[in-house]
Design a protein around this motif. Structure first.
Motif, PDB file in Angstrom:
ATOM      1  N   SER A 234      46.659  29.345 -22.232  1.00 21.62           N
ATOM      2  CA  SER A 234      46.035  28.057 -21.906  1.00 21.62           C
ATOM      3  C   SER A 234      45.048  28.034 -20.742  1.00 21.62           C
ATOM      4  O   SER A 234      44.038  27.407 -20.589  1.00 21.62           O
ATOM      5  N   GLN A 235      45.217  29.215 -19.757  1.00 23.42           N
ATOM      6  CA  GLN A 235      44.200  29.431 -18.499  1.00 23.42           C
ATOM      7  C   GLN A 235      43.127  29.788 -19.183  1.00 23.42           C
ATOM      8  O   GLN A 235      41.742  29.392 -19.090  1.00 23.42           O
ATOM      9  N   GLU A 236      43.034  30.613 -20.027  1.00 20.46           N
ATOM     10  CA  GLU A 236      41.608  31.090 -21.087  1.00 20.46           C
ATOM     11  C   GLU A 236      40.898  30.170 -21.455  1.00 20.46           C
ATOM     12  O   GLU A 236      39.845  30.022 -21.253  1.00 20.46           O
ATOM     13  N   SER A 237      41.768  29.237 -22.233  1.00 22.60           N
ATOM     14  CA  SER A 237      40.910  28.242 -22.862  1.00 22.60           C
ATOM     15  C   SER A 237      40.374  27.123 -21.700  1.00 22.60           C
ATOM     16  O   SER A 237      39.487  26.570 -22.132  1.00 22.60           O
ATOM     17  N   SER A 238      41.076  26.926 -20.790  1.00 28.01           N
ATOM     18  CA  SER A 238      40.657  25.942 -19.751  1.00 28.01           C
ATOM     19  C   SER A 238      39.412  26.403 -19.172  1.00 28.01           C
ATOM     20  O   SER A 238      38.408  25.807 -18.899  1.00 28.01           O
ATOM     21  N   PHE A 239      39.150  27.953 -19.028  1.00 30.76           N
ATOM     22  CA  PHE A 239      38.204  28.471 -18.379  1.00 30.76           C
ATOM     23  C   PHE A 239      37.036  28.381 -19.269  1.00 30.76           C
ATOM     24  O   PHE A 239      35.952  28.209 -18.772  1.00 30.76           O
ATOM     25  N   LEU A 240      37.265  28.715 -20.635  1.00 28.69           N
ATOM     26  CA  LEU A 240      36.093  28.671 -21.653  1.00 28.69           C
ATOM     27  C   LEU A 240      35.646  27.352 -21.769  1.00 28.69           C
ATOM     28  O   LEU A 240      34.363  27.117 -21.819  1.00 28.69           O
ATOM     29  N   SER A 241      36.645  26.254 -21.565  1.00 26.66           N
ATOM     30  CA  SER A 241      36.217  24.918 -22.053  1.00 26.66           C
ATOM     31  C   SER A 241      35.236  24.494 -20.661  1.00 26.66           C
ATOM     32  O   SER A 241      34.244  23.690 -20.678  1.00 26.66           O
ATOM     33  N   THR A 242      35.729  24.913 -19.524  1.00 29.99           N
ATOM     34  CA  THR A 242      34.823  24.812 -18.341  1.00 29.99           C
ATOM     35  C   THR A 242      33.458  25.312 -18.309  1.00 29.99           C
ATOM     36  O   THR A 242      32.542  24.672 -18.181  1.00 29.99           O
ATOM     37  N   ILE A 243      33.427  26.409 -19.118  1.00 31.62           N
ATOM     38  CA  ILE A 243      31.954  27.131 -19.351  1.00 31.62           C
ATOM     39  C   ILE A 243      31.228  26.385 -20.183  1.00 31.62           C
ATOM     40  O   ILE A 243      30.101  26.119 -19.720  1.00 31.62           O
ATOM     41  N   VAL A 244      31.729  26.022 -21.441  1.00 27.94           N
ATOM     42  CA  VAL A 244      31.083  25.518 -22.260  1.00 27.94           C
ATOM     43  C   VAL A 244      30.529  23.939 -21.858  1.00 27.94           C
ATOM     44  O   VAL A 244      29.355  23.654 -22.032  1.00 27.94           O
ATOM     45  N   THR A 245      31.674  23.353 -21.194  1.00 30.87           N
ATOM     46  CA  THR A 245      31.154  21.953 -20.498  1.00 30.87           C
ATOM     47  C   THR A 245      29.684  21.899 -19.459  1.00 30.87           C
ATOM     48  O   THR A 245      29.010  21.197 -19.580  1.00 30.87           O
ATOM     49  N   GLU A 246      30.047  23.014 -18.574  1.00 30.54           N
ATOM     50  CA  GLU A 246      28.841  23.351 -17.933  1.00 30.54           C
ATOM     51  C   GLU A 246      27.636  23.720 -18.446  1.00 30.54           C
ATOM     52  O   GLU A 246      26.628  23.270 -18.148  1.00 30.54           O
ATOM     53  N   ILE A 247      27.558  24.389 -19.499  1.00 31.62           N
ATOM     54  CA  ILE A 247      26.333  24.918 -20.277  1.00 31.62           C
ATOM     55  C   ILE A 247      25.722  23.499 -20.682  1.00 31.62           C
ATOM     56  O   ILE A 247      24.548  23.402 -20.695  1.00 31.62           O
ATOM     57  N   PHE A 248      26.591  22.756 -21.331  1.00 36.24           N
ATOM     58  CA  PHE A 248      26.139  21.615 -22.013  1.00 36.24           C
ATOM     59  C   PHE A 248      25.755  20.334 -21.124  1.00 36.24           C
ATOM     60  O   PHE A 248      25.280  19.432 -21.449  1.00 36.24           O
ATOM     61  N   GLN A 249      26.140  20.498 -19.624  1.00 40.58           N
ATOM     62  CA  GLN A 249      25.687  19.438 -19.094  1.00 40.58           C
ATOM     63  C   GLN A 249      24.272  19.403 -18.766  1.00 40.58           C
ATOM     64  O   GLN A 249      23.768  18.487 -18.512  1.00 40.58           O
ATOM     65  N   SER A 250      23.331  20.563 -18.551  1.00 39.08           N
ATOM     66  CA  SER A 250      22.172  20.486 -18.422  1.00 39.08           C
ATOM     67  C   SER A 250      21.314  20.825 -19.606  1.00 39.08           C
ATOM     68  O   SER A 250      21.289  21.572 -20.246  1.00 39.08           O
TER      69      SER A 250
ATOM     70  N   ASN B 169      19.782  24.257 -19.842  1.00 39.17           N
ATOM     71  CA  ASN B 169      20.650  25.243 -20.477  1.00 39.17           C
ATOM     72  C   ASN B 169      20.961  25.147 -21.765  1.00 39.17           C
ATOM     73  O   ASN B 169      20.953  26.147 -22.558  1.00 39.17           O
ATOM     74  N   ILE B 170      20.695  23.929 -22.486  1.00 35.09           N
ATOM     75  CA  ILE B 170      20.962  23.568 -24.001  1.00 35.09           C
ATOM     76  C   ILE B 170      19.832  24.387 -24.624  1.00 35.09           C
ATOM     77  O   ILE B 170      19.855  25.126 -25.465  1.00 35.09           O
ATOM     78  N   ALA B 171      18.477  24.001 -23.766  1.00 33.75           N
ATOM     79  CA  ALA B 171      17.115  24.600 -24.315  1.00 33.75           C
ATOM     80  C   ALA B 171      17.212  26.213 -24.120  1.00 33.75           C
ATOM     81  O   ALA B 171      16.759  26.862 -25.081  1.00 33.75           O
ATOM     82  N   LEU B 172      17.551  26.495 -23.306  1.00 37.23           N
ATOM     83  CA  LEU B 172      17.720  28.127 -23.199  1.00 37.23           C
ATOM     84  C   LEU B 172      18.635  28.766 -24.076  1.00 37.23           C
ATOM     85  O   LEU B 172      18.454  29.706 -24.497  1.00 37.23           O
ATOM     86  N   LEU B 173      19.815  28.068 -24.517  1.00 37.14           N
ATOM     87  CA  LEU B 173      20.725  28.536 -25.233  1.00 37.14           C
ATOM     88  C   LEU B 173      20.090  28.452 -26.805  1.00 37.14           C
ATOM     89  O   LEU B 173      20.368  29.508 -27.426  1.00 37.14           O
ATOM     90  N   GLY B 174      19.471  27.618 -26.921  1.00 39.41           N
ATOM     91  CA  GLY B 174      18.824  27.098 -28.370  1.00 39.41           C
ATOM     92  C   GLY B 174      17.873  28.274 -28.389  1.00 39.41           C
ATOM     93  O   GLY B 174      17.748  28.960 -29.529  1.00 39.41           O
TER      94      GLY B 174
END
Ligand code: HEM
Length: 189
Positions: free
Chosen positions: A11-27, A30-35
């Protein structure tokens, strides 16, 4: 007990992952760079798959006779012409990048550099090449260092063909007998 520990870790891993995903999609940046990353990786993987098909004649073309090019003359060599040869310029030097067609050929991820001066684009992480002569005089020291690094890389991997001419500059007359050392010398002029 160990089951509980494993659950906590996962559950720690999944919350860490979801934090990263949330951060990426906040800007949006970041979305453009990921694309952009996904797009370029897809194009490279796809062109690698295409590589497994038999090599077309155009990728084993005879060496081009040494000559200098104006920006307009260079433009014809974008890989769309009959022989499919691809040339590009970096820091005033023209290279035959036909063997790197999966990068620069039509439909390749860096096709915008084909038949063009790629210096500015390479230095500024922009896959575009201009249509006019570019003296690069407004590039920063860091950007010019990057242009020279790319030049070294192209020198090592591809065949040097001649110089990219400034407007009004006369082409060198390379004789057939000219040896490599002369060619190297004129390259540095
Ligand atoms: C979004 C990020 C990018 C990724 C993930 C990426 C990835 C790659 C990969 C995997 C290769 C192949 C290396 C090989 O097989 O030898 C490559 C080659 C290359 N990349 Fe990128 N790239 C990116 C952005 C860029 C940008 C912004 C430029 C310049 C504006 C650039 C210029 C080049 C060039 C010129 C080559 C080919 C070099 C050659 O001829 O050997 N790349 N890239």
């Amino acid at each position: 007990m160990s089951g509980a520990t494993a659950e906590t870790t996962s559950s720690q891993e999944s919350s860490f992952l979801s934090t990263i995903v949330t951060e990426i999609f906040q800007s949006p940046l970041n979305i453009a760079l990921l694309g952009l990353i996904i797009f370029l990786v897809y194009r490279i993987i796809k062109s690698r798959q295409d590589e497994n098909t038999p090599m077309p004649e155009s990728e084993s073309l005879p060496s081009l006779k040494k000559r200098d090019f104006t920006v307009q003359e260079l433009k014809q060599y974008d890989g769309n012409q009959e022989d499919g040869r691809v040339l590009l310029a970096v820091n005033g030097k023209v290279y035959d990048v036909t063997k790197g067609k999966r990068f620069y050929g039509p439909g390749g991820p860096y096709a915008a550099f084909a038949g063009r001066d790629a210096s500015r684009g390479l230095a500024t992480f922009n896959v575009t090449g201009g249509d006019q002569y570019d003296d690069l005089s407004d590039l920063s020291t860091l950007e010019m260092d990057s242009v020279r690094e790319w030049e070294t890389q192209f020198n090592e991997k591809y065949e040097y063909v001649g110089r990219l001419l400034k407007p009004g500059e006369q082409p060198n007359n390379y004789s057939d007998e000219e040896d490599e050392s002369n060619a190297e010398k004129s390259k540095d002029d």
